[in-house]
Scaffold this motif. Structure first.
Motif, PDB file in Angstrom:
ATOM      1  N   ASN A  26       0.724  -1.296   0.050  1.00 19.63           N
ATOM      2  CA  ASN A  26      -0.025   0.022   0.012  1.00 19.63           C
ATOM      3  C   ASN A  26       0.626   1.383   0.115  1.00 19.63           C
ATOM      4  O   ASN A  26       0.228   2.198   0.060  1.00 19.63           O
ATOM      5  CB  ASN A  26      -0.723  -0.181   1.118  1.00 19.63           C
ATOM      6  N   HIS A  27       2.292   1.221  -0.138  1.00 22.80           N
ATOM      7  CA  HIS A  27       2.933   2.222  -0.215  1.00 22.80           C
ATOM      8  C   HIS A  27       2.941   2.830  -1.887  1.00 22.80           C
ATOM      9  O   HIS A  27       3.424   3.805  -1.972  1.00 22.80           O
ATOM     10  CB  HIS A  27       4.388   1.881   0.004  1.00 22.80           C
ATOM     11  N   ARG A  33       5.194   7.761   1.064  1.00 28.79           N
ATOM     12  CA  ARG A  33       3.934   7.031   1.315  1.00 28.79           C
ATOM     13  C   ARG A  33       4.448   6.346   2.354  1.00 28.79           C
ATOM     14  O   ARG A  33       3.321   6.087   3.240  1.00 28.79           O
ATOM     15  CB  ARG A  33       3.344   6.782  -0.004  1.00 28.79           C
ATOM     16  N   ALA A  36       4.883   7.642   5.557  1.00 28.44           N
ATOM     17  CA  ALA A  36       3.324   8.390   6.131  1.00 28.44           C
ATOM     18  C   ALA A  36       2.335   7.404   6.548  1.00 28.44           C
ATOM     19  O   ALA A  36       1.757   7.520   7.591  1.00 28.44           O
ATOM     20  CB  ALA A  36       2.592   8.881   4.783  1.00 28.44           C
ATOM     21  N   LEU A  37       2.553   5.803   6.015  1.00 29.28           N
ATOM     22  CA  LEU A  37       1.736   5.004   6.475  1.00 29.28           C
ATOM     23  C   LEU A  37       2.293   4.644   8.036  1.00 29.28           C
ATOM     24  O   LEU A  37       1.451   4.119   8.807  1.00 29.28           O
ATOM     25  CB  LEU A  37       2.070   3.604   5.554  1.00 29.28           C
ATOM     26  N   ALA A  40       0.867   7.131  10.112  1.00 32.37           N
ATOM     27  CA  ALA A  40      -0.551   7.194  10.482  1.00 32.37           C
ATOM     28  C   ALA A  40      -0.840   5.817  11.306  1.00 32.37           C
ATOM     29  O   ALA A  40      -1.830   5.814  12.216  1.00 32.37           O
ATOM     30  CB  ALA A  40      -1.335   6.828   9.228  1.00 32.37           C
ATOM     31  N   THR A 241      -4.152   1.174   4.757  1.00 38.96           N
ATOM     32  CA  THR A 241      -3.700   2.024   3.640  1.00 38.96           C
ATOM     33  C   THR A 241      -4.195   3.592   4.175  1.00 38.96           C
ATOM     34  O   THR A 241      -5.113   3.696   4.890  1.00 38.96           O
ATOM     35  CB  THR A 241      -4.503   1.570   2.595  1.00 38.96           C
ATOM     36  N   LEU A 242      -3.646   4.394   3.535  1.00 37.51           N
ATOM     37  CA  LEU A 242      -3.952   5.795   3.711  1.00 37.51           C
ATOM     38  C   LEU A 242      -5.367   6.088   3.258  1.00 37.51           C
ATOM     39  O   LEU A 242      -6.029   6.868   3.940  1.00 37.51           O
ATOM     40  CB  LEU A 242      -2.825   6.753   3.319  1.00 37.51           C
ATOM     41  N   SER A 243      -5.802   5.636   1.936  1.00 33.85           N
ATOM     42  CA  SER A 243      -6.839   5.735   1.328  1.00 33.85           C
ATOM     43  C   SER A 243      -7.313   4.822   0.421  1.00 33.85           C
ATOM     44  O   SER A 243      -6.420   4.628  -0.774  1.00 33.85           O
ATOM     45  CB  SER A 243      -6.938   7.077   0.786  1.00 33.85           C
ATOM     46  N   GLU A 256      -8.579   2.258   6.442  1.00 27.60           N
ATOM     47  CA  GLU A 256      -8.126   3.403   6.589  1.00 27.60           C
ATOM     48  C   GLU A 256      -7.741   3.820   8.034  1.00 27.60           C
ATOM     49  O   GLU A 256      -8.115   3.109   8.727  1.00 27.60           O
ATOM     50  CB  GLU A 256      -9.093   4.182   5.943  1.00 27.60           C
ATOM     51  N   PRO A 257      -6.989   5.144   7.995  1.00 28.06           N
ATOM     52  CA  PRO A 257      -6.371   5.530   9.383  1.00 28.06           C
ATOM     53  C   PRO A 257      -7.381   5.481  10.539  1.00 28.06           C
ATOM     54  O   PRO A 257      -7.426   5.071  11.737  1.00 28.06           O
ATOM     55  CB  PRO A 257      -5.855   6.669   9.233  1.00 28.06           C
TER      56      PRO A 257
END
Length: 354
Positions: A26-27, A33, A36-37, A40, A241-243, A256-257
């Motif tokens: 999911n990066h 990213r 960022a994961l 999160a 995942t972020l989105s 998602e977060p």
């Protein structure tokens, strides 16, 4: 007390569920990213971050024909080859160190799923606290023995494995030196349906293999994970995942977060709610006993007057005799005068003259 630990985290039924955020692919091939994961996952309260360590060449051959082509139209990855899929999904090995560093800075335990001996050697150089074996590799006994020989806690997903295959897998791990084993109930479809999740297997698996059991969950939402904890799961792993809207190889069945945050909170609530076998009021309930019904005088009474349904009722609050004593009260008379609103006690009663 819980003896099994992954890094600094205790894992077991007397500790809150150990929640693993699975980054997987999911990066979307961006290190920024990926970092960022990590952030999160830490912000959501996850306890661990997990990667997968492989390259396309350690997984398969660079062919796009026959069994190397994903032709199943129902597959999320239909129309590509295994080699291209793993190229898109893999986490470059040079990213591992910065990802691990960020995770540790954020208080997360961080480890990975190796897929061959070279990835085990690489992960050992990074000082991982544990290893995970994927469902598709739970029949790869040489890999399991190689990982078990590190002496570190070993988590194995059980997707698709028959009971006989699981027995072989567990024996291979233990014979090669694994002392701390965790098996994850898993359904290897992406996404998985709740109806195919069969969580009642969790306590059965614990009884059969005498180890910690968890859930690797590919169902939507957090319901299956909460139910798994109620059945004794001490570990929950979810793709993250972020989105989902931004896509990615695993995005469609990833949390998602905000959902990951809910997963951490709700599985811990489920664990707290299990408690132990208990009857009677808890300490916090004792103050509520006053709201039970009890026997009260509901009309002024003279000394010697018989108790009846007209002057005694079971009402709230609960400071009088219990309602189960009503028959005995109705066979008695008042020892002295009683006012409306008087909670009845035994000293108010006198046996009726025969």
């Amino acid at each position: 007390m819980t003896a099994l630990r992954i890094g600094n985290r205790p894992v077991g039924r007397d500790a809150p569920p150990f929640v693993i955020a699975e980054m997987s692919g999911n990066h979307n091939q961006s290190l920024d990213r990926a970092l960022a994961l990590v952030d999160a996952a830490a912000d959501a309260g996850a306890h661990a971050l997990k990667l997968q360590t492989y390259t396309p060449d350690t997984m398969t051959l660079d062919l796009d024909e026959g069994e190397f082509h994903i032709g199943d139209p129902a597959s999320l990855w239909a129309g590509t080859s295994l080699y291209r899929l793993y190229g898109e999904a893999h986490t470059p090995w040079e990213w591992h160190e910065p990802i691990f560093r960020r995770a540790r800075e954020r208080g997360l335990e961080v480890f990975s799923t190796p897929f061959d001996a070279s990835s085990v050697d690489f992960l050992e150089s990074l000082g991982v606290p544990a290893y995970k074996i994927a469902s598709f590799e739970n029949v790869d006994l040489p890999l399991i023995r190689r990982v078990a020989a590190t002496g570190k806690p070993l988590i194995i997903s059980t997707g698709m494995a028959s009971l006989a295959e699981l027995q072989e897998c567990v024996e291979a791990a233990r014979s090669a030196g694994c002392r701390d084993l965790i098996l994850l109930k898993c359904t290897s479809t992406y996404p998985a349906s709740p109806a195919n999740t069969h969580l009642r297997t969790i306590p059965h698996m614990r009884e059969l293999f005498g180890c910690e059991i968890g859930l690797s969950d590919h169902t939507p939402g957090v319901g299956a994970a909460v139910a798994a904890v109620a059945l004794g799961a001490s570990v929950v792993e979810k793709h993250f995942t972020l989105s989902r809207a931004e896509g990615g190889v695993d995005a469609s069945f990833s949390l998602e977060p905000d959902e990951l945050k809910a997963l951490v909170a709700e599985t811990e609530r489920a664990w707290q709610a299990l408690g132990q076998v208990h009857y009677g009021p808890t300490p916090d309930e004792r103050k509520s006993l006053v709201f039970r019904r009890s026997l009260y005088v509901v009309r002024d009474m003279a000394a010697g007057e018989s108790f009846s349904e007209a002057n005694v009722r079971a009402i709230r609050p609960g400071l009088g005799l219990a309602p189960r004593h009503l028959e005995r009260v109705l066979n008695s008379v008042a020892r002295g005068p009683l006012k409306r609103g008087q909670a009845l006690d035994w000293h108010h009663l006198q046996e009726r003259d025969q």
